[in-house]
Design a protein around this motif. Structure first.
Motif, short mmCIF file in Angstrom:
data_model
loop_
_atom_site.label_atom_id
_atom_site.label_comp_id
_atom_site.label_asym_id
_atom_site.label_seq_id
_atom_site.Cartn_x
_atom_site.Cartn_y
_atom_site.Cartn_z
N ARG A 76 1.11 -1.20 0.11
CA ARG A 76 -0.02 -0.01 -0.19
C ARG A 76 0.96 1.06 -0.02
NH1 ARG A 76 -2.43 3.26 4.02
NH2 ARG A 76 -1.62 1.84 5.78
N ILE A 77 0.69 2.09 -1.00
CA ILE A 77 1.30 3.42 -1.00
C ILE A 77 0.76 4.58 -0.11
CG2 ILE A 77 2.24 5.20 -2.48
CD1 ILE A 77 2.09 3.36 -4.70
N ARG A 78 1.68 5.12 0.73
CA ARG A 78 1.23 6.18 1.37
C ARG A 78 1.51 7.56 0.81
NH1 ARG A 78 3.04 4.58 7.54
NH2 ARG A 78 1.44 2.83 7.98
N PRO A 79 0.67 8.30 0.53
CA PRO A 79 1.08 9.53 -0.33
C PRO A 79 1.96 10.42 0.23
CG PRO A 79 -1.52 8.93 -0.56
CD PRO A 79 -0.95 8.22 0.56
N PRO A 80 2.64 11.49 -0.13
CA PRO A 80 3.72 11.99 0.29
C PRO A 80 3.00 13.08 1.42
CG PRO A 80 4.32 11.93 -1.91
CD PRO A 80 2.87 11.26 -1.50
N SER A 81 3.56 13.51 2.38
CA SER A 81 2.86 14.34 3.46
C SER A 81 2.43 15.90 2.80
CB SER A 81 3.88 14.58 4.58
OG SER A 81 5.12 15.33 3.85
N TRP A 82 3.09 16.30 1.73
CA TRP A 82 2.83 17.42 1.18
C TRP A 82 1.56 17.37 0.37
CZ3 TRP A 82 2.31 17.41 -4.21
CH2 TRP A 82 2.78 16.30 -4.89
N MET A 83 1.01 16.04 0.20
CA MET A 83 -0.25 15.65 -0.56
C MET A 83 -1.52 15.66 0.44
SD MET A 83 0.69 13.24 -3.61
CE MET A 83 -0.85 13.45 -4.70
N ASP A 84 -1.17 15.91 1.72
CA ASP A 84 -2.22 16.03 2.67
C ASP A 84 -3.25 17.29 2.21
OD1 ASP A 84 -3.27 15.17 5.38
OD2 ASP A 84 -2.92 17.30 5.80
N ILE A 85 -4.61 17.07 2.53
CA ILE A 85 -5.63 18.09 2.21
C ILE A 85 -5.36 19.32 2.79
CG2 ILE A 85 -7.85 18.50 2.29
CD1 ILE A 85 -8.60 15.68 1.85
N GLN A 86 -4.98 19.18 4.07
CA GLN A 86 -4.77 20.56 5.05
C GLN A 86 -3.55 21.16 4.31
OE1 GLN A 86 -5.61 17.59 6.49
NE2 GLN A 86 -7.74 18.37 7.10
N SER A 87 -2.56 20.32 3.93
CA SER A 87 -1.27 20.93 3.51
C SER A 87 -1.30 21.68 2.23
CB SER A 87 -0.04 19.73 3.50
OG SER A 87 0.97 20.55 2.83
N LEU A 88 -2.13 20.77 1.43
CA LEU A 88 -2.36 21.46 0.09
C LEU A 88 -3.35 22.88 0.19
CD1 LEU A 88 -3.20 18.27 -1.97
CD2 LEU A 88 -1.11 19.79 -2.16
N LEU A 132 -9.69 11.49 -2.68
CA LEU A 132 -8.75 11.36 -3.83
C LEU A 132 -9.33 12.84 -4.91
CD1 LEU A 132 -6.93 10.40 -5.96
CD2 LEU A 132 -8.87 8.67 -6.66
N PHE A 133 -10.56 12.89 -5.14
CA PHE A 133 -11.19 14.00 -5.83
C PHE A 133 -10.69 15.34 -5.42
CE2 PHE A 133 -14.82 10.79 -7.13
CZ PHE A 133 -14.14 10.47 -8.00
N ARG A 134 -10.70 15.41 -4.00
CA ARG A 134 -10.58 16.77 -3.29
C ARG A 134 -8.84 17.19 -3.63
NH1 ARG A 134 -11.29 22.10 -2.62
NH2 ARG A 134 -10.90 22.71 -0.45
N ILE A 135 -8.20 15.92 -3.29
CA ILE A 135 -6.64 16.13 -3.36
C ILE A 135 -6.18 16.50 -4.76
CG2 ILE A 135 -4.37 14.90 -3.45
CD1 ILE A 135 -5.62 13.51 -0.95
N LEU A 138 -6.93 20.16 -5.61
CA LEU A 138 -6.17 21.11 -5.19
C LEU A 138 -4.80 21.40 -5.63
CD1 LEU A 138 -6.95 20.25 -1.12
CD2 LEU A 138 -7.45 22.42 -2.46
N VAL A 139 -4.41 20.10 -5.93
CA VAL A 139 -3.19 20.12 -6.91
C VAL A 139 -3.25 20.68 -8.22
CG1 VAL A 139 -1.47 18.75 -8.18
CG2 VAL A 139 -2.27 17.84 -5.89
N GLU A 140 -4.54 20.60 -8.91
CA GLU A 140 -4.66 21.28 -10.08
C GLU A 140 -4.82 22.95 -9.90
OE1 GLU A 140 -5.22 21.80 -14.39
OE2 GLU A 140 -4.37 20.17 -13.05
N ASP A 141 -5.69 23.16 -8.85
CA ASP A 141 -5.62 24.69 -8.56
C ASP A 141 -4.35 25.36 -8.40
OD1 ASP A 141 -8.43 24.70 -9.04
OD2 ASP A 141 -8.76 24.32 -6.68
N ILE A 142 -3.57 24.49 -7.56
CA ILE A 142 -1.98 25.12 -7.12
C ILE A 142 -1.18 25.18 -8.85
CG2 ILE A 142 0.08 24.72 -6.08
CD1 ILE A 142 -1.69 23.49 -3.89
N ARG A 143 -1.56 24.20 -9.29
CA ARG A 143 -0.67 24.22 -10.74
C ARG A 143 -1.10 25.41 -11.87
NH1 ARG A 143 -0.78 22.52 -16.00
NH2 ARG A 143 -2.80 21.93 -15.73
N MET A 144 -2.45 25.53 -11.48
CA MET A 144 -2.92 26.86 -12.44
C MET A 144 -2.54 28.06 -12.00
SD MET A 144 -4.11 25.24 -15.06
CE MET A 144 -4.69 26.70 -15.92
#
Length: 235
Positions: A76-88, A132-135, A138-144
């Protein structure tokens, strides 16, 4: 010897963008945390030694190995800490507030996120499909937002700005502006050489040649869209 392509002004043309699939291939060497469901001694492979593996104990592994084990339902893969919803969410707010600055993120955050979103769609990895959808959103919003900042900075550069700050850019963001910057630097170099020594030689090195072919190594592809793939091979 192949001739160097030049533009209408006689300046060497920069190389094309590195493909996103190639950037993702390089990013798969980044380490992530996994929890295996098996035990095994050290795994010796061409890329290095990994392990030992102990069931239900977290360990660090390169992303490509984590994905390979995940596909076989061995970890099982644990997503990196920077991908935590609060962090994003915090990063997104800081990106919005600081118009001229980029928040520090992993250099290959876009590639890592894309690989995980594509290969790990199970609810267990993300503690629920809603997360998953929320993360992903957030990543896409940050990228844009960061892309808009890059475009604003380049427009300032076009208006003869003396300085443009583009710190904390990621690999894929650098790849986007690389053709513009290398072409500008080549043009300045060409003008300088013309003033000092006359017309530049057609064999003048071109800045920005960082394609895999230029490095003498091209990854194998899967035959479906040309995406590089890795194969598990023990030494």
């Amino acid at each position: 010897m192949a001739s160097v392509r030049t533009d209408a002004a006689g300046c060497p043309e920069p190389e094309q963008l590195i493909a996103n699939s190639e950037l993702e291939f390089v990013a798969e060497d980044e380490f992530v945390e996994i929890v295996t469901n098996f035990s095994m001694p050290v795994l010796r492979m061409m890329g290095g030694e990994f392990g030992p593996f102990q069931a239900q104990h977290p360990m660090q592994a390169p992303l490509w190995l984590a994905i390979a084990l995940h596909k076989r339902r061995k970890c099982r893969i644990r997503p990196p800490s920077w991908m935590d919803i609060q962090s994003l969410q915090r990063t997104l707010e800081e990106e919005r507030e600081s118009e001229g600055e980029f928040q520090p993120l992993p250099f290959r955050y876009i590639e890592i996120a894309h690989v995980l979103f594509r290969e790990c769609r199970d609810e267990e990895t993300w503690d629920g499909r809603e997360n998953l959808f929320r993360i992903r959103s957030l990543v896409e919003d940050i990228r844009m937002i960061r892309l808009h900042k890059i475009q604003t900075g380049l427009k300032r550069l076009e208006r003869s700005a003396l300085k443009v700050t583009l710190d904390n850019l990621s690999a894929m963001e650098v790849n986007l502006i690389r053709p513009f910057l290398t072409k500008s630097l080549n043009r300045y170099y060409h003008i300088e050489q013309k003033i000092e020594n006359g017309p530049a030689s057609p064999t003048t090195p071109v800045l920005g040649d960082a394609s895999p072919a230029a490095r003498g190594a091209t990854p194998t592809t899967d035959g479906q869209g040309g995406r590089p793939v890795r194969t598990l091979r023990r030494t």
